[in-house]
Design a protein around this motif. Sequence first.
Motif, PDB file in Angstrom:
ATOM      1  N   LEU A 287      36.837  41.536  38.920  1.00  0.00           N
ATOM      2  CA  LEU A 287      38.051  41.549  39.030  1.00  0.00           C
ATOM      3  C   LEU A 287      38.432  41.098  40.561  1.00  0.00           C
ATOM      4  O   LEU A 287      37.576  41.190  41.355  1.00  0.00           O
ATOM      5  CB  LEU A 287      38.853  42.529  38.868  1.00  0.00           C
ATOM      6  CG  LEU A 287      38.839  43.409  37.398  1.00  0.00           C
ATOM      7  CD1 LEU A 287      39.476  44.786  37.594  1.00  0.00           C
ATOM      8  CD2 LEU A 287      39.849  42.346  36.617  1.00  0.00           C
ATOM      9  N   SER A 288      39.526  40.545  40.867  1.00  0.00           N
ATOM     10  CA  SER A 288      39.819  39.937  41.975  1.00  0.00           C
ATOM     11  C   SER A 288      40.038  41.174  43.021  1.00  0.00           C
ATOM     12  O   SER A 288      40.521  41.960  42.526  1.00  0.00           O
ATOM     13  CB  SER A 288      40.883  38.820  42.133  1.00  0.00           C
ATOM     14  OG  SER A 288      42.305  39.834  41.813  1.00  0.00           O
ATOM     15  N   GLN A 290      42.194  41.497  45.298  1.00  0.00           N
ATOM     16  CA  GLN A 290      43.712  41.857  45.316  1.00  0.00           C
ATOM     17  C   GLN A 290      44.099  42.520  44.162  1.00  0.00           C
ATOM     18  O   GLN A 290      45.021  43.686  44.373  1.00  0.00           O
ATOM     19  CB  GLN A 290      44.461  40.660  45.306  1.00  0.00           C
ATOM     20  CG  GLN A 290      44.289  39.559  46.721  1.00  0.00           C
ATOM     21  CD  GLN A 290      43.220  38.811  46.285  1.00  0.00           C
ATOM     22  OE1 GLN A 290      42.378  38.697  45.512  1.00  0.00           O
ATOM     23  NE2 GLN A 290      43.242  37.545  47.183  1.00  0.00           N
ATOM     24  N   SER A 291      43.673  42.558  42.846  1.00  0.00           N
ATOM     25  CA  SER A 291      44.191  43.162  41.816  1.00  0.00           C
ATOM     26  C   SER A 291      43.592  44.537  41.848  1.00  0.00           C
ATOM     27  O   SER A 291      44.263  45.502  41.548  1.00  0.00           O
ATOM     28  CB  SER A 291      43.619  42.501  40.426  1.00  0.00           C
ATOM     29  OG  SER A 291      43.963  41.402  40.477  1.00  0.00           O
ATOM     30  N   PHE A 294      45.592  46.512  44.293  1.00  0.00           N
ATOM     31  CA  PHE A 294      46.708  47.266  43.748  1.00  0.00           C
ATOM     32  C   PHE A 294      46.589  48.323  42.841  1.00  0.00           C
ATOM     33  O   PHE A 294      47.258  49.262  42.936  1.00  0.00           O
ATOM     34  CB  PHE A 294      47.438  45.984  43.097  1.00  0.00           C
ATOM     35  CG  PHE A 294      48.838  46.094  42.186  1.00  0.00           C
ATOM     36  CD1 PHE A 294      49.719  46.729  42.947  1.00  0.00           C
ATOM     37  CD2 PHE A 294      48.479  46.397  41.017  1.00  0.00           C
ATOM     38  CE1 PHE A 294      50.832  46.949  42.098  1.00  0.00           C
ATOM     39  CE2 PHE A 294      49.759  46.659  40.183  1.00  0.00           C
ATOM     40  CZ  PHE A 294      50.899  47.040  40.877  1.00  0.00           C
ATOM     41  N   TRP A 295      45.865  48.214  41.592  1.00  0.00           N
ATOM     42  CA  TRP A 295      45.876  48.982  40.737  1.00  0.00           C
ATOM     43  C   TRP A 295      45.064  50.349  41.269  1.00  0.00           C
ATOM     44  O   TRP A 295      45.347  51.434  41.032  1.00  0.00           O
ATOM     45  CB  TRP A 295      44.855  48.662  39.491  1.00  0.00           C
ATOM     46  CG  TRP A 295      45.302  47.560  38.704  1.00  0.00           C
ATOM     47  CD1 TRP A 295      45.216  46.089  38.687  1.00  0.00           C
ATOM     48  CD2 TRP A 295      46.653  47.507  37.888  1.00  0.00           C
ATOM     49  NE1 TRP A 295      46.307  45.423  37.890  1.00  0.00           N
ATOM     50  CE2 TRP A 295      47.042  46.436  37.278  1.00  0.00           C
ATOM     51  CE3 TRP A 295      47.610  48.696  37.659  1.00  0.00           C
ATOM     52  CZ2 TRP A 295      48.205  46.284  36.759  1.00  0.00           C
ATOM     53  CZ3 TRP A 295      48.588  48.348  36.826  1.00  0.00           C
ATOM     54  CH2 TRP A 295      48.993  47.185  36.169  1.00  0.00           C
ATOM     55  N   LEU A 400      48.922  41.378  46.031  1.00  0.00           N
ATOM     56  CA  LEU A 400      48.745  40.531  45.016  1.00  0.00           C
ATOM     57  C   LEU A 400      49.582  39.487  44.620  1.00  0.00           C
ATOM     58  O   LEU A 400      49.379  38.602  44.041  1.00  0.00           O
ATOM     59  CB  LEU A 400      48.758  41.762  43.821  1.00  0.00           C
ATOM     60  CG  LEU A 400      48.410  41.282  42.334  1.00  0.00           C
ATOM     61  CD1 LEU A 400      47.112  40.730  42.243  1.00  0.00           C
ATOM     62  CD2 LEU A 400      48.659  42.522  41.254  1.00  0.00           C
ATOM     63  N   LYS A 401      51.125  39.861  44.764  1.00  0.00           N
ATOM     64  CA  LYS A 401      52.006  38.706  44.646  1.00  0.00           C
ATOM     65  C   LYS A 401      51.897  37.508  45.263  1.00  0.00           C
ATOM     66  O   LYS A 401      51.754  36.290  44.750  1.00  0.00           O
ATOM     67  CB  LYS A 401      53.401  39.236  44.640  1.00  0.00           C
ATOM     68  CG  LYS A 401      54.588  38.418  44.382  1.00  0.00           C
ATOM     69  CD  LYS A 401      55.804  38.916  44.613  1.00  0.00           C
ATOM     70  CE  LYS A 401      57.111  38.212  43.949  1.00  0.00           C
ATOM     71  NZ  LYS A 401      56.885  36.652  44.550  1.00  0.00           N
ATOM     72  N   GLN A 404      49.097  35.372  43.964  1.00  0.00           N
ATOM     73  CA  GLN A 404      49.656  34.648  42.373  1.00  0.00           C
ATOM     74  C   GLN A 404      50.735  33.475  42.721  1.00  0.00           C
ATOM     75  O   GLN A 404      50.640  32.690  42.147  1.00  0.00           O
ATOM     76  CB  GLN A 404      50.320  35.624  41.587  1.00  0.00           C
ATOM     77  CG  GLN A 404      49.407  36.856  41.026  1.00  0.00           C
ATOM     78  CD  GLN A 404      50.154  37.989  40.365  1.00  0.00           C
ATOM     79  OE1 GLN A 404      51.245  38.093  40.618  1.00  0.00           O
ATOM     80  NE2 GLN A 404      49.497  38.500  39.677  1.00  0.00           N
TER      81      GLN A 404
END
Length: 405
Positions: A287-288, A290-291, A294-295, A400-401, A404
């Motif tokens: 996974l990145s 950033q992801s 965030f999670w 994260l945004k 994207q």
Amino acid sequence: MQSSSHSHPEVNQSVIESTSVAQIKILTYMMFFVFAMTSDAVGVIIPELISTYKLTLTQASAFHYIPMIFIALGGLFLGYLADKWGRKATIITGLVLFSVACFLFAAGSSFLYFLTLLALIGLAIGLFKTGALALIGDISTNHQEHTATMNKVEGFFGVGAIVGPAVVSYLLTAGVSWKYLYLCAGALCVVLSLMALKAKYPITQKSLSGQINLKNSLLLMKDPYALGFSAAVALYVATEVAIYVWMPTLLSDYEGSMMWLATYALTIFFILRAGGRFLGVWVLRHLSWQSVLFWFSTAVFLCYLGTAIFGVAAAVVLLPLSGLFMSVIYPTLNSKGISHFQPSQHGAIAGVILFFTAASAAIAPLLMGLISDIFGHVSFGFYLATAFAAVLAIGSAFNLKSKQD
């Protein structure tokens, strides 16, 4: 807090054999292990200090915040030395100073004397930790490897955080002074100093020595990227330190059916944090970052929110569990913050981030204690920790945004 589009500074791996890289990694892992052994055992030592020297809680807490303050100062004002002197000289100087300070615990007995030694230990950690963090950048060929290595390093820190308190508990049970923990740590650091002396370090491209100084190091405090990651690190540390400083006090009110969980909550937290960091190496391959940030930060916030809403009955499960989600956050933030900069600045930026790390570790528990005293219960301090976790999760969402977009 987006990672730079620049590639990670390359190191000519032909200059240094793979066996030497392995030796350097082992050395770095063990430095963080020894650091954690002493720093995270403080909570077990403090009750002994209170009993021996008839201290108040505020006085005894100096055993925690004095080394943290000096780690912060060492990181900020001495971090650039890893770039100016080189990684090897900085690491060896820090390890030798750490060893001397640890051995001197055997030569005195006053509380003020111990605090003076802890200040020296803080400066020593500021030296060898910034050197080690810069060295990780030197031996990493890309951002992904840098982050994976940083998670392994912090995994060993997590193991040290389990071993240190266990050693002190064993010593006290056996009727032996807690000071032997520092003597053991000092002996380990002598071995590490010899390893550091013999190790072959990678040759890195440096900028002109005249540009590597305290003034230019402090200028990094104005860099938006450095400040963004440093602020995120400070928020994370403020959230984490609430666990090992105040969670035992919060859970002392627990009277439910899971008393065993309340008793071993801190140990479970440390085990999940250590194990999660090794697991994080695998997660970050799929996974990145950033992801993941965030999670995992959102999961930490939910653990704190559940504690704030449902009280100690939920805290006994949720707060130890938060260690699993916290595990990846700090090393990932540290890695991305450092690897954005050129190798000639790695020591300085590691020092800046270390300053925010240690300053937060010193100030946040104090603020929680003050709020708890004002409102009459430690749960109010955890409301503040919940706010820290919320801001970190919101920042991770924006991060994260922006990726994207």
